[in-house]
Design an enzyme around this catalytic site. Structure first.
Site, PDB file in Angstrom:
ATOM      1  N   GLY A  10      -5.977  -0.288  -9.407  1.00 32.66           N
ATOM      2  CA  GLY A  10      -5.816  -0.079  -7.959  1.00 32.66           C
ATOM      3  C   GLY A  10      -4.348   0.007  -7.582  1.00 32.66           C
ATOM      4  N   ASP A  36      -5.323   4.044 -11.416  1.00 31.91           N
ATOM      5  CA  ASP A  36      -6.133   4.191 -10.198  1.00 31.91           C
ATOM      6  C   ASP A  36      -7.093   5.350 -10.414  1.00 31.91           C
ATOM      7  OD1 ASP A  36      -7.070   3.961  -7.542  1.00 31.91           O
ATOM      8  OD2 ASP A  36      -5.120   3.192  -6.940  1.00 31.91           O
ATOM      9  N   ARG A  38      -7.225   8.121  -8.793  1.00 28.91           N
ATOM     10  CA  ARG A  38      -6.565   9.421  -8.677  1.00 28.91           C
ATOM     11  C   ARG A  38      -5.113   9.345  -9.128  1.00 28.91           C
ATOM     12  NH1 ARG A  38     -10.451   9.476  -4.960  1.00 28.91           N
ATOM     13  NH2 ARG A  38      -9.477   7.740  -3.890  1.00 28.91           N
ATOM     14  N   ASP A  51     -11.275   4.371 -13.762  1.00 25.51           N
ATOM     15  CA  ASP A  51     -12.300   3.781 -12.897  1.00 25.51           C
ATOM     16  C   ASP A  51     -12.624   2.422 -13.515  1.00 25.51           C
ATOM     17  OD1 ASP A  51     -14.545   2.934 -11.625  1.00 25.51           O
ATOM     18  OD2 ASP A  51     -15.722   4.761 -11.987  1.00 25.51           O
ATOM     19  N   TYR A 141     -17.425  -7.663   1.897  1.00 24.19           N
ATOM     20  CA  TYR A 141     -16.127  -7.823   1.222  1.00 24.19           C
ATOM     21  C   TYR A 141     -15.824  -9.308   1.025  1.00 24.19           C
ATOM     22  CZ  TYR A 141     -10.925  -7.915   1.121  1.00 24.19           C
ATOM     23  OH  TYR A 141      -9.606  -8.150   0.823  1.00 24.19           O
TER      24      TYR A 141
HETATM   25  C1  AKB Z   1      -8.736  -6.597   5.372  1.00 22.33           C
HETATM   26  O1  AKB Z   1      -8.387  -6.555   6.556  1.00 22.33           O
HETATM   27  O2  AKB Z   1      -9.871  -6.338   4.966  1.00 22.33           O
HETATM   28  C2  AKB Z   1      -7.702  -7.043   4.362  1.00 22.33           C
HETATM   29  C3  AKB Z   1      -7.789  -8.501   4.087  1.00 22.33           C
HETATM   30  C4  AKB Z   1      -7.332  -9.470   5.094  1.00 22.33           C
HETATM   31  O3  AKB Z   1      -8.250  -8.887   3.051  1.00 22.33           O
HETATM   32  N1  AKB Z   1      -6.394  -6.702   4.806  1.00 22.33           N
END
Ligand code: AKB
Length: 319
Positions: A10, A36, A38, A51, A141
């Site tokens: 990354g 990365d 690309r 990848d 996330y």
């Molecule tokens: C996001 O906003 O998703 C990131 C983080 C705080 O991990 N910048």
């Protein structure tokens, strides 16, 4: 003694771009391999199209370059992550499992894993959020980062793999753009100010979030990775912070040098994400363990951001 050989996954992202430059200064360009999805046509040095969700491809690069450390920066961030939750989980987890496994099987000595303030969610103190808070995130996330922190700890305890991690707040830098996060506004606002454009902010004026200037984020990363192993008491991930502010605060500071700058507030789906995150973070454990100390606050960071971005946009006008 065997040379350190560093792989960055990354490397084309907001942190990766700057971290790669610093790691090249530290270890020599010949010992740093950026990767990365690309190719970056401007990149000078070793670059691999990779990848990281493909175990065999990752293993090939690790063996070919005799890698000893991996900085694994691949991730789909909070805002983009909510648009495709299954794919976000898949990319974030699979790439990290591959890094952990390739490290365990092929003698990698150290791994850096970025976590985030996104690990926090329900039932935490929003001000000065403690290191050992409940981790019940409200984004996929954040969920992937909580899981990743636990996997890091597991590989350390079970296989003695030296995985180290930081819970980054929003990172603000002039060298590269963030991609798909909730804290991205805090970079974009400087670009709009310097281009003399009105800034439409996707968060409400008073939404406080923990933030850090890129130089401090890189400093923390390198200091953590350099610290003696016995100083690392947290094997999930360290709280980290540089400052905390809301959109109205950064707007006011920018206006001191750019009095005509204007802002409008149009909160969108990212407001809910921001509301679930802390206002500020307690990073005293990092201070205690490896002497973490940020150099930048909102005022001196704003000065640097404006100076650097003015140089950048002026040179584009001349070119
Ligand atoms: C996001 O906003 O998703 C990131 C983080 C705080 O991990 N910048």
């Amino acid at each position: 003694m065997k040379h350190e050989r560093i792989l960055i996954t990354g490397a084309g992202g907001q942190l990766g771009t700057v971290l790669t430059v610093e790691l090249k200064k530290k270890y020599g360009a010949e010992n740093v391999i950026a990767s990365d999805l690309r190719v970056n046509p401007d990149f000078i040095g070793h670059f691999e199209v990779l990848d990281a969700t493909d175990f065999d491809a990752l293993k090939r690069v690790v063996l070919e370059y005799e890698i000893t450390q991996i900085f694994h920066l691949v991730a789909i961030l909070s805002a983009n992550g909510e648009k495709d939750p299954m794919n976000t989980w898949d990319v974030n987890m699979k790439s990290f499992f591959n890094v952990l496994e390739v490290s365990r099987l092929h003698g990698i000595k150290k791994v850096f894993y970025p976590s985030s303030i996104a690990v926090f969610g329900e039932d935490v103190d929003m001000d000065n959020t403690p290191q050992d808070s409940n981790l019940v995130p409200l984004t996929v996330y954040g969920m992937s980062k909580v899981a990743g922190e636990n996997w890091a700890n597991y590989y350390h305890k079970k296989y003695d793999l030296d995985v180290r991690s930081l819970r980054y707040p929003g990172v603000i830098g002039y060298q590269s753009m963030p991609g798909g996060g909730t804290t991205d506004y805090a970079v974009d606002i400087f670009h709009k100010a310097v281009k003399h454009e009105t800034f439409d902010c996707f968060l409400e004026a008073s939404t406080h979030l923990p933030m850090i200037f890129i130089d401090d984020a890189i400093k923390a990363t390198l200091e953590l990775m350099d610290a003696p192993a016995e100083k690392i008491s947290v094997r999930t991930s360290y709280n980290l912070s540089g400052m905390s502010f809301a959109p109205k605060d950064v707007f006011e500071v920018i206006k001191k040098t750019m009095p005509n700058f204007e802002i409008t507030y149009k909160p969108d789906f990212r407001q809910d994400i921001a509301n679930s995150w802390p206002n500020s973070i307690d990073d005293s454990q990092a201070k205690k363990d490896w002497n973490w100390q940020p150099n930048y606050n909102l005022e001196n960071m704003t000065k640097v951001m404006i100076e650097k971005l003015e140089l950048y946009y002026n040179s584009k006008l001349i070119a």
